[in-house]
Design an enzyme around this catalytic site. Structure first.
Site, mmCIF file in Angstrom:
data_model
loop_
_atom_site.group_PDB
_atom_site.id
_atom_site.type_symbol
_atom_site.label_atom_id
_atom_site.label_comp_id
_atom_site.label_asym_id
_atom_site.label_seq_id
_atom_site.Cartn_x
_atom_site.Cartn_y
_atom_site.Cartn_z
ATOM 1 N N GLN A 112 0.659 -1.183 -0.077
ATOM 2 C CA GLN A 112 0.123 -0.099 0.073
ATOM 3 C C GLN A 112 0.779 1.251 -0.060
ATOM 4 O OE1 GLN A 112 -2.559 -0.622 3.245
ATOM 5 N NE2 GLN A 112 -3.481 -2.353 2.420
ATOM 6 N N HIS A 177 -0.778 0.015 5.706
ATOM 7 C CA HIS A 177 -1.413 0.942 6.831
ATOM 8 C C HIS A 177 -0.526 1.966 7.116
ATOM 9 C CE1 HIS A 177 -4.728 -1.978 8.528
ATOM 10 N NE2 HIS A 177 -4.566 -2.059 7.237
ATOM 11 N N GLU A 274 -15.168 4.420 9.910
ATOM 12 C CA GLU A 274 -15.857 5.545 10.900
ATOM 13 C C GLU A 274 -15.321 6.889 10.205
ATOM 14 O OE1 GLU A 274 -13.966 3.617 15.128
ATOM 15 O OE2 GLU A 274 -13.144 5.302 14.301
ATOM 16 N N TYR A 295 -11.095 -9.923 10.906
ATOM 17 C CA TYR A 295 -11.379 -10.548 9.787
ATOM 18 C C TYR A 295 -11.582 -11.809 9.464
ATOM 19 C CZ TYR A 295 -9.790 -6.240 7.129
ATOM 20 O OH TYR A 295 -9.674 -5.010 6.608
#
Length: 411
Positions: A112, A177, A274, A295
């Site tokens: 990522q 992340h 959120e 998960y």
């Protein structure tokens, strides 16, 4: 590059062929029916009602490889676009011409990571700094989230005087992340999000370890120094850079144009996404309090945020089993193009594949009609043209467009 495409899911109405071969959505009940009245007196004849928006989408430019960050140069009608493999471009918002910028920092484009967000100094061009976030090696092969700034010379299509400002600690072998969205606050400070790097040890998690900057919002002076009024400056066991903590992976951040409050949209685990109003010095819960599940197990993670007085509750969330809303990129709408959307919150969703619009009343958030729904596009980011209020949208793909959304309704 001005191919017009249909924007779906905006309102129930008639699809008609527009001038030039494009398509518009018209509400069959209201789009061409002017009404009169004012907020004070709906029978007054002097003020026609603002027509419902008729969003029209065209491709501003295309061929981008996983675009990530967007920001507009004030007063210049040019858009900065980052590409995760390691490219920065300047796009003319009138012609769609793309110019690649030289001089970007070296990045590690794995998983990522890569070249991520971009933010223009609010006083540009008087202060010609732009700010970049990216993943890069900090030692050996371990990587972390970095922030750097450089001066932009648009005429030479080059960054000069590149200055590294911050690197999150610790660096890790993981490639996920990174968080890594950056924005200037109304206080003139630079705010940066750092992800938790995908740590799965929920019993001893870095997002709750304030000696590190993983899973945090960082607040810095524009030169990278630490503001003296940061909430934890001098506190034992807390990194001075931290503004808030307990975050999983925040990839969307914006300041409310009226209140000045910092808003973020955050990725949860197994749903649990959120929208937060960030509290200075606040613990936002991850993973001690969360609305998602582990998960593949449907096992709740931690307590519910509402059950913990020491946790800052999200203002909106997608709990386990809801299908989630993986967010990426957000802004509050301010502009003349869509007058009825003033103050609304626009948030891209990746797996959801649409651009969401939320009405906002203080801390109350309600989702309105989606944009780009049904087009099969992972929405990575959204920006508003400061001079005209036109929307610019980055699509997450290997050969991706940047879209332009205008209002075809007569105003």
């Amino acid at each position: 590059m001005n191919r017009t495409v249909l924007i779906s899911g905006v309102a129930t109405g008639l699809v008609v062929l527009a001038a030039g071969g494009g398509f518009l959505l018209l509400d069959e009940n209201t789009a061409d029916t002017p009404t009169t009245g004012t907020d004070e007196d709906p029978t007054a004849p002097d003020a026609p009602r603002v027509p419902d928006p008729q969003p029209e989408v065209d491709i501003l430019a295309e061929g981008f490889d996983q675009p990530w960050g967007l920001d507009v140069l004030p007063g210049a009608d040019r858009l900065l676009v980052t590409e995760r493999p390691g490219a920065l471009s300047l796009v003319d918002t009138a012609s769609g011409e793309v110019t690649e910028i030289d001089g970007i920092p070296e990045v590690t484009a794995q998983g990522q990571g890569g070249l991520l967000d971009v933010a223009v100094h609010p006083d540009f061009p008087e202060s010609d700094w732009i700010y970049l976030t990216y993943s890069a090696a900090a030692q050996d092969t371990d990587t972390t989230t970095h922030l750097a700034r450089a001066r932009l010379d648009p005429a030479a299509a080059q960054l000069v005087e590149l200055e590294p400002l911050f690197a999150a600690e610790p660096s890790l072998p993981a490639h996920q992340h990174y968080g890594s969205t950056v924005a200037f606050g109304p206080d003139g400070m630079v705010y940066l999000t750092v992800g938790d790097r995908g740590d799965k040890n929920f019993d001893d998690h870095p997002a709750q370890d304030t000696t590190t900057t993983l899973g945090t919002t960082v607040r810095l002076e524009p030169d990278g120094s630490i503001p003296e009024d940061n909430p934890f400056v001098g506190a034992p066991g807390v990194a001075d850079e931290i503004y808030s903590y307990g975050h999983r992976n925040v990839q969307a951040m914006a300041f409310h144009p009226q209140s000045g409050q910092l808003w973020q949209a955050e990725h949860g685990e197994e749903d649990g996404d959120e929208i937060n109003v960030v509290q200075e010095g606040g613990n936002h819960g991850w993973p001690e309090a969360h609305t998602g599940c582990e998960y593949g197990t449907d096992t709740p993670i931690g307590d519910h945020p509402a059950d913990r007085e020491d946790i800052v509750d999200p203002v909106h969330y997608w709990e386990c089993g809801s299908g989630g809303f993986p967010p990426s990129g957000m802004t509050f709408y301010q502009g003349e193009e869509f007058p009825s959307w003033q103050g609304d919150l626009l948030v891209g969703t990746l797996a959801g594949q649409y651009l969401a619009r939320f009405t906002v009343d203080e801390r109350r958030v309600e989702e309105a009609d989606p944009l780009l729904d049904g087009e099969g596009m992972r929405i990575r980011n959204v920006a508003v043209g400061p001079s005209d209020g036109v929307l610019y949208v980055a699509v997450d793909d290997s050969d991706a467009p940047v879209l332009r959304i205008t209002n075809a309704a007569e105003q």
